[in-house]
Design a protein around this motif. Structure first.
Motif, PDB file in Angstrom:
ATOM      1  N   PRO A 110      29.745 112.670  43.691  1.00 21.14           N
ATOM      2  CA  PRO A 110      30.322 112.446  45.019  1.00 21.14           C
ATOM      3  C   PRO A 110      29.548 111.345  45.761  1.00 21.14           C
ATOM      4  N   ILE A 111      30.257 110.347  46.281  1.00 20.60           N
ATOM      5  CA  ILE A 111      29.618 109.297  47.089  1.00 20.60           C
ATOM      6  C   ILE A 111      30.044 109.564  48.524  1.00 20.60           C
ATOM      7  N   LYS A 112      29.071 109.624  49.398  1.00 30.16           N
ATOM      8  CA  LYS A 112      29.346 110.125  50.746  1.00 30.16           C
ATOM      9  C   LYS A 112      29.779 109.035  51.706  1.00 30.16           C
ATOM     10  N   SER A 113      29.366 107.802  51.431  1.00 26.25           N
ATOM     11  CA  SER A 113      29.654 106.759  52.404  1.00 26.25           C
ATOM     12  C   SER A 113      29.994 105.464  51.675  1.00 26.25           C
ATOM     13  N   ARG A 114      30.433 104.447  52.410  1.00 26.23           N
ATOM     14  CA  ARG A 114      31.174 103.344  51.819  1.00 26.23           C
ATOM     15  C   ARG A 114      30.406 102.028  51.703  1.00 26.23           C
ATOM     16  N   ARG A 115      29.076 102.078  51.758  1.00 27.58           N
ATOM     17  CA  ARG A 115      28.301 100.825  51.738  1.00 27.58           C
ATOM     18  C   ARG A 115      27.846 100.483  50.326  1.00 27.58           C
ATOM     19  N   VAL A 116      28.378  99.381  49.799  1.00 31.92           N
ATOM     20  CA  VAL A 116      28.120  99.029  48.405  1.00 31.92           C
ATOM     21  C   VAL A 116      27.155  97.846  48.291  1.00 31.92           C
TER      22      VAL A 116
END
Lengths: 480, 480
Positions: free
Chosen positions: A305-311
């Motif tokens: 699971p990735i919680k947030s959208r900063r790549v």
């Protein structure tokens, strides 16, 4: 075996007979040895390694592929769990009647030419089948479908599918497309617990198979290709209660698409508005094509699971990095500036005049200039940045050929697996595809090796970024 | 040679020296034979077959790869049209000064490490270069770029690019991405007249190269990869006046993308609103990725103007047909019902119980059941339908393997070319990609053979349908 499933007469777990029958009869098996080995079901069962009893049914044959043949299903001396009928369509009603009369648990009607033709004859024939199954407890898959693939049950509609089992269950209203999806997915290293192509669905339908998959302990990820449904409320409730990720390709939502559905599996496609509401309320992940479905499964099977959208983007080619950044923003991901500390660290391993950059998207060589240790170190630095939630790296294997780098495939595999194992954040890889056969072959191999170690590889920036964005949305919805 | 182009001092056609120099000096050529052959420019020119004079410049070498070397550009006895400088960045100003003083027409600064680094040193060095070129008539490509590929001029930044010339001119602000695009496009059978990667653009920029391409008689199709522009009005006017199709990838339109542009080529990305207006007013075809750019060029090079949006879909796999139909409608194409006469004709060649269908999308076998003549006949029937403007067929080569069809690649090539030659409407093909090396190799070969005969092949339904829809829009706008 999941509990609580009842057949039409209240007997439990007919689904056990769908996926793990102990005996199978093939009505319409060919006495032509070559033909039966190449495209017949007796040939398939033998070659795929079905361990139960097989009864070829053919009124004119004594023996087929070394097995005793019977003139009709009624003359088989034992009980039969599962029947596959491949006879011409006008003979299907008769063979189904015989199965019902014998008390066969499940019949797979492989034959096509029913309501999907849109002809009076086809529609009438299908109606006849519907009447016959209501006279007994026999359950039906089809008509107009490929049937079952269940490696641990020894059952497959294509003998080249892997015999190794996995944790995906694929429920498909299409046959040719379903086979294509399994070839694509297994070629990438994914493995299935079960798959079923159920066609016109005069009895068992997508909702029935979904119910089984939701509670099946061997299934951890569910993929559905659907054209139509008759019991929408039950389907909706199952999806909403499902704790496993469900990827759903709902075909035929366009105006002409719903017409195409009618002529493919004779289903009612339903309105776009209703289906959009369903996706929103159930958290099922919507995909538009079989190819997208594969990428979504790779993402779900390899990423936590990735919680947030900063790549953090890392790869060679400044222009490719700019394009990747644009795609990220279009798909709702962020490509933030890195902390100064991270940049300082990167500056320590990257030459200032090498055409590389220490800003996000970051450029670091992988092996091209003999610095694969720098690459792994750089990935770890980017992953350690508090502004970054996950790292996506892109590699163009044709660059390695260009620079004549030896052993690049092994170097990349090792580097990526090492990076994954030592990084503090989720990590995925894009292999930019080319037009070179050697590169293609190497990528196939690297992808499969990476998948075994939990590193997800994607064939384009576009497909990776879309799939990861949908994965993040899925986990955000689930945790709300 | 296009007329009307003037250099900074009013002399005509310096662009002739960009693409067709008669003499080239390489400042910073290596005396290490292996290194120069592998990655040096003298090595590249010799291996690619440049026919003019080559002057290696190296203060310590007498001879490089069999050519007399000179300690500096000033000591070359003849005039020099074109210089490539590969010296470390702090030596670039000095080498540029020498070129200006010698009266070199064009200098390609290959070296990176200038404004794109974002560092004080890099920015200052780039400013210094700008001052130097204003002292003479020398024109500059770069810095931080690959330079020129012009097969008929014997010039290429990658020796593996085809020596065969074509009609595409590709103007690219990115180098690694530009090379990737050329590899993708030429692997598909497309050929270039000219390509240029021009990087930070301290002098010659995208607009300059566009001006040349617009009037170059060898160029029939223009592709641009742009990050930024300084003379937008001139660019706009050129695009609006251009009679040739222009495909334009404008990178860096997202918020983070514009930051990435700054660190790649130190350009100003510009606002999305302005660029959207430009596309609308000029008819330039907008694409988002290099992969999309390739598909758009395949469409433009193989399809005639298509006037209207009604497609006849033909392919195997009912579910794939439904998905294709949905994609068509999403991209603004129509999948109409066929005339009864067409359906009657198709019914005459398709068995009713074969899982095929005579409705749009149509299913006809190609060779799988030994009926390739039916396939060509069926395509012609669909094309002849007055409700259909063009035909798109999709093929899954893995099906042929599945059924053990021999010689399928030849059969498909012949069938497609025959169909194209005998059909009354535009025609395109999708080869569904798989994970099989033999299939991949065969598709590569079929695609190139088809392209030679004017049949466009695409790697996915999605990419084909997008590209064709944009092609229709282009011709509709042009004819308005």
């Amino acid at each position: 075996m999941p509990v609580g499933e009842l057949d039409r007469e209240g007997n439990s777990s007919f689904m056990e007979d769908v996926f793990y029958p102990k005996s199978i009869a093939v009505i319409g098996a060919s006495s032509d040895r070559e033909k039966e080995m190449k495209s017949g079901w007796v040939g398939r069962l033998l070659q795929f390694g079905f361990k139960g009893r097989i009864y070829p049914i053919n009124p004119k044959a004594k023996e087929i592929l070394g097995l005793e043949a019977y003139p009709s299903i009624e003359e088989v001396p034992d009980s039969v769990d599962y029947v596959i009928t491949v006879v011409p369509r006008h003979l299907v009603p008769r063979s189904l009647e015989e199965c019902v009369s014998k008390g066969v648990r499940v019949v797979h009607i492989y034959t096509a030419g029913f309501s999907e033709t849109g002809t009076k004859e086809g529609i009438q024939l299908q109606e006849e089948l519907g009447k016959i199954i209501h006279t007994g407890k026999t359950r039906v898959i089809g008509p107009n479908c490929m049937g079952v693939y269940c490696p641990s049950g020894g059952l497959s509609f294509d003998i080249r599918f892997p015999k190794e089992s996995g944790s995906i269950t694929f429920i498909s209203q299409t046959g040719v497309g379903g086979r294509r999806l399994i070839n694509l997915a297994t070629g990438r290293g994914l493995r299935f617990s079960k798959a079923v192509s159920y066609g016109n669905a005069i009895d068992l339908n997508g909702t029935d198979f979904l119910e089984y998959a939701v509670s099946d302990p061997e299934t951890r990820l569910i993929l559905l290709y659907l054209e139509g449904l008759t019991d929408g409320r039950r389907f909706f409730n199952l999806l909403r209660g499902c704790k496993k990720p469900v990827v759903l390709l709902k075909a035929g939502l366009s105006e002409s698409g719903s017409g195409a559905v009618a002529s493919h599996t004779a289903s009612l496609a339903g309105s776009r508005r209703v289906w959009e509401a369903l996706f929103k309320q159930t958290g099922a992940i919507s995909v538009d094509t079989l190819e997208e479905a594969v990428e979504q499964m790779v993402a779900l099977q390899t990423l936590p699971p990735i919680k947030s959208r900063r790549v953090g983007l890392v790869g060679r080619g400044g222009g490719i990095g700019v394009v990747a950044t644009d795609i990220c923003e279009r798909e709702g991901l962020k490509v933030p500036q890195l902390e100064q500390e991270t940049k300082n660290g990167l500056a320590g391993i990257i030459a200032a005049d090498s055409g590389s950059t220490i800003r996000n998207p970051v450029e670091i060589g992988l092996g091209i200039t003999g610095v694969s240790e720098h690459y792994v170190a750089g990935l770890k630095m980017v992953a350690a940045d508090p502004k970054i939630d996950f790292v996506l790296t892109f590699l163009n294997p044709e660059d390695y050929l260009h620079y004549g780098v030896k052993g690049w495939a092994e170097d990349i595999s090792k580097g990526l697996v090492k990076a994954k194992k030592t990084m503090s954040k989720p990590f995925a890889v894009v292999f930019l595809q080319g037009q070179n056969v050697d590169v293609f072959q190497s990528i196939l191999q690297i992808q499969r090796e990476c998948l075994k170690e939990g590193v997800g590889c994607f064939p384009s920036l576009d497909s990776a970024i879309k799939a990861i964005s949908k994965l993040i949305t899925y986990y955000q919805n689930r945790d709300e």
